[in-house]
Design a protein around this motif. Sequence first.
Motif, mmCIF file in Angstrom:
data_model
loop_
_atom_site.group_PDB
_atom_site.id
_atom_site.type_symbol
_atom_site.label_atom_id
_atom_site.label_comp_id
_atom_site.label_asym_id
_atom_site.label_seq_id
_atom_site.Cartn_x
_atom_site.Cartn_y
_atom_site.Cartn_z
ATOM 1 N N UNK A 102 0.848 -1.182 0.000
ATOM 2 C CA UNK A 102 0.000 0.000 0.000
ATOM 3 C C UNK A 102 0.886 1.235 0.000
ATOM 4 N N UNK A 103 0.605 2.151 -0.887
ATOM 5 C CA UNK A 103 1.397 3.366 -0.907
ATOM 6 C C UNK A 103 0.602 4.505 -1.520
ATOM 7 N N UNK A 104 0.934 5.689 -1.120
ATOM 8 C CA UNK A 104 0.345 6.883 -1.710
ATOM 9 C C UNK A 104 1.486 7.679 -2.322
ATOM 10 N N UNK A 105 1.362 8.005 -3.580
ATOM 11 C CA UNK A 105 2.350 8.813 -4.276
ATOM 12 C C UNK A 105 1.703 10.164 -4.551
ATOM 13 N N UNK A 161 -12.508 -6.405 5.729
ATOM 14 C CA UNK A 161 -11.249 -6.159 6.420
ATOM 15 C C UNK A 161 -10.846 -4.708 6.193
ATOM 16 N N UNK A 162 -10.260 -4.070 7.219
ATOM 17 C CA UNK A 162 -9.849 -2.665 7.148
ATOM 18 C C UNK A 162 -8.344 -2.545 7.261
ATOM 19 N N UNK A 163 -7.814 -1.503 6.629
ATOM 20 C CA UNK A 163 -6.394 -1.166 6.747
ATOM 21 C C UNK A 163 -6.263 0.338 6.624
ATOM 22 N N UNK A 164 -5.499 0.966 7.493
ATOM 23 C CA UNK A 164 -5.308 2.412 7.458
ATOM 24 C C UNK A 164 -4.065 2.741 6.643
ATOM 25 N N UNK A 165 -4.194 3.711 5.740
ATOM 26 C CA UNK A 165 -3.060 4.170 4.932
ATOM 27 C C UNK A 165 -2.976 5.681 4.995
ATOM 28 N N UNK A 166 -1.769 6.203 4.829
ATOM 29 C CA UNK A 166 -1.551 7.649 4.784
ATOM 30 C C UNK A 166 -0.905 7.984 3.454
#
Length: 84
Positions: free
Chosen positions: A12-15, A79-84
């Motif tokens: 998971x990544x935010x660009x 299912x949950x996952x937090x991303x920034x």
Amino acid sequence: MSRLLFLSFFLLSVHAFGQTGTIKGKVTTSDGKSAEFVNISVGKTNLRAVADETGEYTIHKVPVGTYVLVASFTGLVPQNSTVT
């Protein structure tokens, strides 16, 4: 796809490009197999994607910030996952 009740988020990544970004990831079952056709939604937005046959997905034009991603598939517990 294996019908196990556990999905994990990998890669998971935010660009960030200006004020928006891209979230890319892969959904797998608890035994490590790719999970296709899983719905991925970005909490509190209308942004979503569906995992392809390799379990990979991409969501474009995500405003920069912290979000809860929700993976859901009929018959399985979301299912949950937090991303920034």
